[in-house]
Design an enzyme around this catalytic site. Structure first.
Site, PDB file in Angstrom:
ATOM      1  N   LYS A 185       0.881  -1.187   0.000  1.00 48.79           N
ATOM      2  CA  LYS A 185       0.000   0.000   0.000  1.00 48.79           C
ATOM      3  C   LYS A 185       0.907   1.222   0.000  1.00 48.79           C
ATOM      4  O   LYS A 185       1.447   1.615   1.039  1.00 48.79           O
ATOM      5  CB  LYS A 185      -0.878  -0.018   1.254  1.00 48.79           C
ATOM      6  CG  LYS A 185      -2.257   0.566   1.107  1.00 48.79           C
ATOM      7  CD  LYS A 185      -2.344   2.046   0.826  1.00 48.79           C
ATOM      8  CE  LYS A 185      -2.298   2.944   2.032  1.00 48.79           C
ATOM      9  NZ  LYS A 185      -2.119   4.366   1.644  1.00 48.79           N
ATOM     10  N   GLU A 259       8.981   1.475  11.325  1.00 44.29           N
ATOM     11  CA  GLU A 259       9.958   2.570  11.211  1.00 44.29           C
ATOM     12  C   GLU A 259       9.138   3.853  11.303  1.00 44.29           C
ATOM     13  O   GLU A 259       8.383   4.174  10.386  1.00 44.29           O
ATOM     14  CB  GLU A 259      10.690   2.522   9.865  1.00 44.29           C
ATOM     15  CG  GLU A 259      11.444   1.234   9.585  1.00 44.29           C
ATOM     16  CD  GLU A 259      12.671   1.050  10.458  1.00 44.29           C
ATOM     17  OE1 GLU A 259      13.007   1.963  11.227  1.00 44.29           O
ATOM     18  OE2 GLU A 259      13.267  -0.029  10.384  1.00 44.29           O
ATOM     19  N   CYS A 293      13.082  11.083   7.393  1.00 47.22           N
ATOM     20  CA  CYS A 293      12.904  10.763   8.813  1.00 47.22           C
ATOM     21  C   CYS A 293      14.197  10.956   9.589  1.00 47.22           C
ATOM     22  O   CYS A 293      14.172  11.178  10.795  1.00 47.22           O
ATOM     23  CB  CYS A 293      12.415   9.327   8.958  1.00 47.22           C
ATOM     24  SG  CYS A 293      13.483   8.154   8.104  1.00 47.22           S
ATOM     25  N   GLU A 391       8.026  16.638  15.371  1.00 52.99           N
ATOM     26  CA  GLU A 391       8.559  16.399  14.030  1.00 52.99           C
ATOM     27  C   GLU A 391       7.839  17.304  13.033  1.00 52.99           C
ATOM     28  O   GLU A 391       6.633  17.187  12.835  1.00 52.99           O
ATOM     29  CB  GLU A 391       8.341  14.930  13.648  1.00 52.99           C
ATOM     30  CG  GLU A 391       9.002  14.568  12.339  1.00 52.99           C
ATOM     31  CD  GLU A 391       8.686  13.140  11.898  1.00 52.99           C
ATOM     32  OE1 GLU A 391       7.528  12.728  11.989  1.00 52.99           O
ATOM     33  OE2 GLU A 391       9.610  12.453  11.441  1.00 52.99           O
TER      34      GLU A 391
HETATM   35  P1  NDP Z   1       1.592   8.242   7.582  1.00 58.50           P
HETATM   36  O1  NDP Z   1       1.774   7.466   8.838  1.00 58.50           O
HETATM   37  O2  NDP Z   1       0.558   9.286   7.538  1.00 58.50           O
HETATM   38  O3  NDP Z   1       1.275   7.269   6.367  1.00 58.50           O
HETATM   39  C1  NDP Z   1       2.095   6.159   6.045  1.00 58.50           C
HETATM   40  C2  NDP Z   1       1.248   5.114   5.328  1.00 58.50           C
HETATM   41  O4  NDP Z   1       0.287   4.554   6.227  1.00 58.50           O
HETATM   42  C3  NDP Z   1       0.457   5.700   4.163  1.00 58.50           C
HETATM   43  O5  NDP Z   1       0.439   4.749   3.125  1.00 58.50           O
HETATM   44  C4  NDP Z   1      -0.916   5.877   4.791  1.00 58.50           C
HETATM   45  O6  NDP Z   1      -1.955   5.931   3.865  1.00 58.50           O
HETATM   46  C5  NDP Z   1      -1.012   4.645   5.660  1.00 58.50           C
HETATM   47  N1  NDP Z   1      -1.997   4.740   6.724  1.00 58.50           N
HETATM   48  C6  NDP Z   1      -2.558   5.846   7.270  1.00 58.50           C
HETATM   49  N2  NDP Z   1      -3.417   5.497   8.264  1.00 58.50           N
HETATM   50  C7  NDP Z   1      -3.393   4.144   8.357  1.00 58.50           C
HETATM   51  C8  NDP Z   1      -4.041   3.180   9.193  1.00 58.50           C
HETATM   52  N3  NDP Z   1      -4.882   3.540  10.151  1.00 58.50           N
HETATM   53  N4  NDP Z   1      -3.773   1.875   9.004  1.00 58.50           N
HETATM   54  C9  NDP Z   1      -2.889   1.480   8.072  1.00 58.50           C
HETATM   55  N5  NDP Z   1      -2.236   2.349   7.237  1.00 58.50           N
HETATM   56  C10 NDP Z   1      -2.483   3.664   7.381  1.00 58.50           C
HETATM   57  O7  NDP Z   1       3.047   8.830   7.240  1.00 58.50           O
HETATM   58  P2  NDP Z   1       3.393   9.890   6.110  1.00 58.50           P
HETATM   59  O8  NDP Z   1       3.004   9.307   4.798  1.00 58.50           O
HETATM   60  O9  NDP Z   1       2.879  11.217   6.529  1.00 58.50           O
HETATM   61  O10 NDP Z   1       4.997   9.894   6.151  1.00 58.50           O
HETATM   62  C11 NDP Z   1       5.764  10.713   6.965  1.00 58.50           C
HETATM   63  C12 NDP Z   1       6.182   9.986   8.231  1.00 58.50           C
HETATM   64  O11 NDP Z   1       6.962   8.843   7.918  1.00 58.50           O
HETATM   65  C13 NDP Z   1       7.058  10.826   9.135  1.00 58.50           C
HETATM   66  O12 NDP Z   1       6.619  10.708  10.461  1.00 58.50           O
HETATM   67  C14 NDP Z   1       8.430  10.191   8.999  1.00 58.50           C
HETATM   68  O13 NDP Z   1       9.267  10.393  10.095  1.00 58.50           O
HETATM   69  C15 NDP Z   1       8.070   8.767   8.801  1.00 58.50           C
HETATM   70  N6  NDP Z   1       9.188   8.058   8.189  1.00 58.50           N
HETATM   71  C16 NDP Z   1       9.936   7.216   8.964  1.00 58.50           C
HETATM   72  C17 NDP Z   1      11.043   6.581   8.436  1.00 58.50           C
HETATM   73  C18 NDP Z   1      11.868   5.646   9.274  1.00 58.50           C
HETATM   74  O14 NDP Z   1      12.628   4.884   8.702  1.00 58.50           O
HETATM   75  N7  NDP Z   1      11.764   5.661  10.582  1.00 58.50           N
HETATM   76  C19 NDP Z   1      11.455   6.791   7.043  1.00 58.50           C
HETATM   77  C20 NDP Z   1      10.585   7.691   6.324  1.00 58.50           C
HETATM   78  C21 NDP Z   1       9.493   8.303   6.887  1.00 58.50           C
HETATM   79  P3  NDP Z   1      -2.352   7.328   3.166  1.00 58.50           P
HETATM   80  O15 NDP Z   1      -1.266   8.306   3.395  1.00 58.50           O
HETATM   81  O16 NDP Z   1      -2.449   6.955   1.765  1.00 58.50           O
HETATM   82  O17 NDP Z   1      -3.611   7.749   3.800  1.00 58.50           O
END
Ligand code: NDP
Length: 487
Positions: A185, A259, A293, A391
């Site tokens: 996804k 992550e 991140c 963040e």
């Molecule tokens: P989100 O948590 O908003 O979304 C990540 C994914 O999860 C998207 O595909 C999203 O769908 C999906 N999602 C949202 N809600 C749910 C749910 N309830 N159940 C299952 N899946 C769900 O993150 P962002 O896309 O905003 O990305 C930024 C974040 O990612 C930052 O916090 C960053 O720090 C973190 N990150 C961490 C990394 C690491 O290695 N630690 C590396 C890169 C980023 P949709 O968006 O399509 O609604």
């Protein structure tokens, strides 16, 4: 297929789900528009999957687990995985362009980091999988114990928007190498490269049903995490989403790899090489618009070099060119979406209210269209400031001076995040001592974001659960059965 004007021959694509080796629309035909954050133009449409599409994808993934894929000799599977990496490189210009259209990041960055590393993820695990062993022990003359490795099963791969192809492949490559089948996804805001990747997998020889993808919003991800026939979830994204996934996965006791977010400190001592510090801090602050991140958004500088550091850091930041991601000399592109742009701007308002001083930026960039924010350096904020603690995930850093090691370490660890840290000092004893004290999954000494895919990657505290990379990824995507043979 809808298209839009770009400075490239590559046209954006409409994104359908990918189930059992074919692109398919949603049963109800529902789609949403995918927007280019640098121009605000519509790039195309994206299918919105729900429980039905997820259920179909999981069912074919489960069936494929028992088919050819599950019984494929390791050398053959490794060759297919290598081929995926080769095909990514062959299609690099197209993939890099799609990534830039979707994310707003500079094209040179998509080319040199996102797509290159996505290919390398497959090349690395194609090699790695051929040398993975398991434990065995002889217990005197009583018994021989050995472990048998098998795939975890059907794995849900849920990803964010900042490094769309890179992060998806960072999970997909080891998942496939260990023999799993998957339902991916991608983030709703950056669906295009994952859509192409699914076809690349088939072209490389992955049997139908092994790699499936369902597009959509959070609810689509939630349908994957709750599905009783999904065995594990590998998730990268926000900490709050991680909490929701944990709850949703609890009734079916799924294996989880998280992550999550970070608010990473960049700690600079007076004895550091300031040329290196400035060069790397520019990257750790503003690369990918600060949407990494691992970005070091809390910068702590020893008082003895604070003024000199600021003078040089500010001067370099003022040189950054913000704008069209397709221009070769652009340093900072657009933020990924209007929603995220507003969130980042809201933190600039908070910084003003909190009494911060803006040494650069502090506002939207002067560009006609698109979601551009000027690289922003803020000082005079205390440790309780929301901008120092939360963040922001944009081109915004705070800089705070410190007098002593004890003082800075107390601030460094005063956070519920624990992803990474950069430590700048030429005192090796101090470097090793503090590296062990910093509560983070990764500490870089005199560098940043230097990766070796064999090393453990991940965060502690609210920044993650588990580690990815080499053996760590393999262990997550495998189950071990210990066999004891009595002698
Ligand atoms: P989100 O948590 O908003 O979304 C990540 C994914 O999860 C998207 O595909 C999203 O769908 C999906 N999602 C949202 N809600 C749910 C749910 N309830 N159940 C299952 N899946 C769900 O993150 P962002 O896309 O905003 O990305 C930024 C974040 O990612 C930052 O916090 C960053 O720090 C973190 N990150 C961490 C990394 C690491 O290695 N630690 C590396 C890169 C980023 P949709 O968006 O399509 O609604």
């Amino acid at each position: 297929m809808q298209t839009t004007e770009t400075k490239t021959e590559v046209k954006p694509i409409d994104c359908s789900h990918y189930i059992d080796g074919k692109y398919v629309p949603s049963g109800n035909g529902k789609t949403f528009e995918n927007v280019n954050p640098a121009t605000e133009e519509v790039l195309g449409t994206v299918a919105v999957g729900g429980k039905d599409e997820v259920d179909q994808a999981v069912k074919v993934a489960r069936k494929a687990l028992k088919g050819e894929w599950g019984n494929m000799p390791i050398r053959k599977r490794s060759a297919i995985i290598r081929k995926i990496g080769d095909l990514i490189l062959e299609r690099k210009p197209e993939l890099a362009t799609l990534e830039t259209l979707d994310t707003g990041k500079p094209l040179w960055l998509s080319n040199s980091v996102d797509i290159e590393r996505a290919a390398y993820n497959f090349h690395f695990f194609a090699d790695y999988m051929t040398s993975v062993g398991t434990e065995s022990y002889q217990q005197d003359d009583i018994a021989i114990h050995y472990a048998v490795r098998r795939p975890t099963g059907v794995v849900g791969l849920i990803n964010p928007w900042n490094l769309p192809l890179l992060l998806m492949t960072w999970k997909l490559a080891p998942a496939l190498a260990a023999g799993n089948t998957v339902v991916m996804k991608p983030s709703e805001v950056t669906p295009m490269t994952a859509t192409v990747l699914a076809q690349i997998c088939t072209d490389a020889g992955v049997p139908d049903g092994v790699v499936n993808m369902v597009h959509g919003f959070g609810e689509t991800g939630a349908a994957i995490t709750a599905h009783e026939e999904v065995d594990a979830i590998a998730f990268t994204g926000e900490t709050v989403t991680g909490t929701a996934i944990m709850k949703s996965a609890a009734p079916t006791l799924k294996k989880l790899s998280f992550e999550l977010g970070g608010k990473n400190p960049n700690i600079i001592f007076g004895d550091a090489n300031l040329d290196d510090v400035i060069e790397t801090t520019m990257k750790s602050s503003f690369i990918n618009q600060g949407e990494v991140c691992l970005c070091g958004s809390r910068i702590y500088v020893e008082r003895s070099i604070y003024d000199e550091f600021l003078e040089r850091f500010v001067a370099k930041t003022k040189e950054l060119k913000v704008g069209d991601p397709f221009e070769q000399d652009t340093n900072v592109g657009a933020l990924v979406s209007e929603e995220h742009y507003k969130k980042v701007l809201s933190y600039l308002d908070i910084a003003k209210e909190e009494g911060g001083t803006f040494l650069t930026g502090g506002k939207a960039a002067d560009v006609d269209k698109g979601y551009f924010v000027e690289p922003t350096i803020i000082t005079d904020l205390g440790r309780e400031s929301r901008c120092v603690r939360e963040e922001i995930f944009g081109p915004v850093v705070t800089v705070i001076p410190f007098e002593t090691e004890e003082e800075v370490m107390e601030q460094v660890n005063d956070t519920h995040y624990g992803l990474s840290a950069s430590l700048w000092t030429t005192d090796i004893k101090r470097a090793t001592r503090l590296s062990a004290e910093i509560e983070a999954g990764m500490v870089w000494v005199n560098t940043w974001f230097l990766r070796d895919l064999r090393t453990p990657f991940g965060g502690m505290k609210h920044s993650g659960i588990g580690r990815e990379g080499g053996a760590h990824s393999f262990d997550f995507y495998s189950e071990l059965t210990n066999v004891t043979v009595k002698l």
